[in-house]
Design a protein around this motif. Structure first.
Motif, short mmCIF file in Angstrom:
data_model
loop_
_atom_site.label_atom_id
_atom_site.label_comp_id
_atom_site.label_asym_id
_atom_site.label_seq_id
_atom_site.Cartn_x
_atom_site.Cartn_y
_atom_site.Cartn_z
N PHE A 279 -49.58 -42.19 -81.19
CA PHE A 279 -48.34 -41.89 -80.55
C PHE A 279 -48.19 -40.76 -79.34
N VAL A 280 -48.29 -41.13 -78.21
CA VAL A 280 -48.19 -40.11 -77.19
C VAL A 280 -47.02 -40.37 -76.11
N ALA A 370 -38.63 -39.55 -81.95
CA ALA A 370 -37.83 -40.26 -82.81
C ALA A 370 -38.61 -41.87 -82.68
N ALA A 371 -38.79 -42.09 -81.51
CA ALA A 371 -39.55 -43.44 -81.32
C ALA A 371 -40.69 -43.38 -82.13
N ALA A 398 -43.96 -32.29 -88.42
CA ALA A 398 -44.71 -32.25 -89.83
C ALA A 398 -43.61 -32.66 -90.88
N ALA A 399 -42.53 -31.97 -90.86
CA ALA A 399 -41.66 -32.16 -92.11
C ALA A 399 -40.87 -33.61 -92.20
N ARG A 400 -40.93 -34.18 -90.69
CA ARG A 400 -40.35 -35.44 -91.00
C ARG A 400 -41.23 -36.61 -90.99
N VAL A 401 -42.65 -36.42 -91.11
CA VAL A 401 -43.73 -37.29 -91.06
C VAL A 401 -43.89 -37.93 -92.14
#
Length: 513
Positions: A279-280, A370-371, A398-401
């Protein structure tokens, strides 16, 4: 549970391979009763003696690595350097970690009295770690020595006996590993090498193992869990991956491209945490694509597993039909293939939610983080993830992955750290292997409470003062605000005096009261 563990039928090619490696083609299976008897004696031995065997194993691996290398026959690992770096060296590192840490991790631990409830005054709690007993390790084919080797070493250090069901074409190297352990001082019944056929694992579960560890696909995980469920056998499942890579706007694209090229080619693409979905940000998607192609173009093709390669090509063709663009490689299956890079992919494409063990990845342009996170969550697998960008921004992401492990500004290699616990989420499984947490997964916790106080009021019959006493204690311990708790302490003291007074009264008088 005194049945014999399954011997199975060994394919002629495998038998010839084991004989060439100096391994007896006969199964080493023992009756499970004999395995349990040996395990009970092994668990009683001091931890230092068990770790001495692990130390001897590590030293034998260091002095005789060619025994293991000769027994590894994988086209994905064509050179001795690849076998050493991907299998033998990290296994030796894991052995040393166990030698240094297992004694402390497995030592009984007494809980502090700091948070003990007041009404349990004099109660001492000790936590002990005990082995499960007989652990079944169902191993994969892609890392035939490292993954089952680490699990076996940790299980043995914890006091278990181990049955290993090797992955396809992997029994020879596991048999050499088992022989090295026996030469290091391990009693032979403590490590049983089963046939490669799936029926061997099924029969072992039916014979009554105490825990199952599987490294394999999600589909295999469902089958193993269904087999273990009627016996209520606990399991650790390290299952499929389809790993996400998040490229932040400030990432070093040259490093990203080099890392992706490494991840695509490592082990012929047959690594559960290889990069699959990149994802980029849209603004730099073309630049990353160009750098990745520049990194891949001068490299020779890789030897991919034929069945995995066919599946990868099929899914890539389907993705191209849905709008993706083939940026590198050819949609053809060959003995050796260039990695496949698809650009302009979408999270809805089946390729981006499949566990593919071949060198293929898809570049997904996104508008923002977010996307990217939303697109990543569309995949049922959550084994590992990689993030490239400034350390501060990458750590926040990383905390949200959703993943069992995250690597920042590198690819795959840091997960070989023997301290690194490894496990997935979602359809990538549950539980962990490796690291301190993996060692503790080989044990069952036992809590022991010792009451030293002679005051045991709960043993007395219930009386009229019990309810107001409990209400006062509840408020004194948990009411909001100091004033309320202090007032409750006063009530509690009065109730305790009443209880003491009532216990000093003659029985007839208490009955009248």
């Amino acid at each position: 549970m005194t049945g014999r563990l399954p011997r199975g039928r060994m394919p002629a090619a495998q038998r010839a391979g084991e004989e060439a490696a100096g391994v007896s083609p006969e199964s080493t299976a023992e009756p499970i009763g004999a395995v349990r008897e040996a395990q009970a004696e092994w668990a009683r031995r001091p931890i230092g003696e068990r770790l001495a065997v692990i130390r001897q194993l590590r030293q034998r691996m260091a002095s005789e690595p060619d025994r293991l290398l000769a027994a590894m026959r994988m086209p994905q690992k064509a050179t001795a350097a690849e076998k050493l770096s991907q299998e033998v060296l990290p296994l030796a590192d894991a052995c040393r970690f166990v030698e240094r840490r297992a004694a402390k991790l497995l030592t009984p631990r007494r809980l502090s009295t700091r948070h003990r409830p007041a009404w349990l005054h004099g109660c001492v709690v000790e936590l002990t770690r005990e082995p499960y007993g007989v652990v079944l390790v169902i191993a994969p084919w892609n890392y035939p020595l490292l993954l089952p080797g680490v699990q076996a070493v940790q299980a043995l250090a914890a006091g278990n006996a181990v049955l290993v069901k090797p992955g396809r074409n992997s029994r020879a190297v596991i048999a050499v590993f088992a022989e090295m352990l026996c030469e290091a001082g391990l009693d032979r019944p403590l490590l049983q090498v089963l046939p490669e056929e799936a029926e061997a694992a099924t029969a072992a579960i039916g014979a009554g193992v105490d825990k199952v560890l599987l490294t394999g696909s999600a589909d295999t995980g469902r089958q193993v869990l269904a087999t273990a469920a009627p016996h209520l056998i606990p399991a650790t499942m390290e299952l499929s991956g389809c790993d996400a890579v998040f490229v932040l706007a400030d990432a070093d694209l040259d490093r990203v491209a080099a890392a992706l090229a490494f991840g695509l080619r490592l082990n012929g693409g047959a690594t559960c945490i290889s990069p699959r979905r990149v994802f980029v940000p849209r603004a730099i998607a073309i630049a990353l694509e160009e750098r990745l192609i520049d990194a891949l173009r001068p490299l020779p093709p890789v030897a991919a597993d034929p069945s995995a390669a066919r599946r990868a090509v099929t899914l890539a063709e389907e993705a191209v039909g849905e709008g993706a663009r083939l940026a590198f490689g050819e949609l053809a299956v060959a003995e050796r293939m260039q990695p496949l890079v698809l650009a302009d992919a979408a999270a809805t494409m089946r390729l981006l939610s499949s566990d593919v063990f071949a060198p293929v990845l898809a570049i997904v342009p996104v508008d923002d983080e977010a996307a990217a996170l939303a697109a990543a969550r569309a995949c049922p697998y959550a084994l590992g993830a990689t993030i490239f960008g400034s350390p501060a921004a990458a750590r926040r992401l990383a905390a949200r992955v959703r993943a069992g492990c995250v690597v920042i500004n590198d690819m795959i290699a840091p997960t070989a750290d023997p301290r690194f616990p490894f496990g997935g989420r979602g359809e990538s499984g549950f539980g962990v292997t490796r690291g301190a947490e993996g060692l503790l997964e080989m044990t069952q916790i036992k809590a022991i409470a010792l009451r030293r106080s002679r005051w045991l009021p709960h043993l007395d019959p219930s009386g009229p003062f019990d309810e107001p006493l409990m209400r006062a204690y509840l408020a004194a311990a948990h009411a909001r605000g100091w004033s309320r708790r202090c007032a409750a302490v006063g009530r509690l003291l009065r109730q305790l005096l009443l209880v003491a007074w009532s216990k000093g009264m003659p029985s007839a008088t208490r009955e009248q009261q």
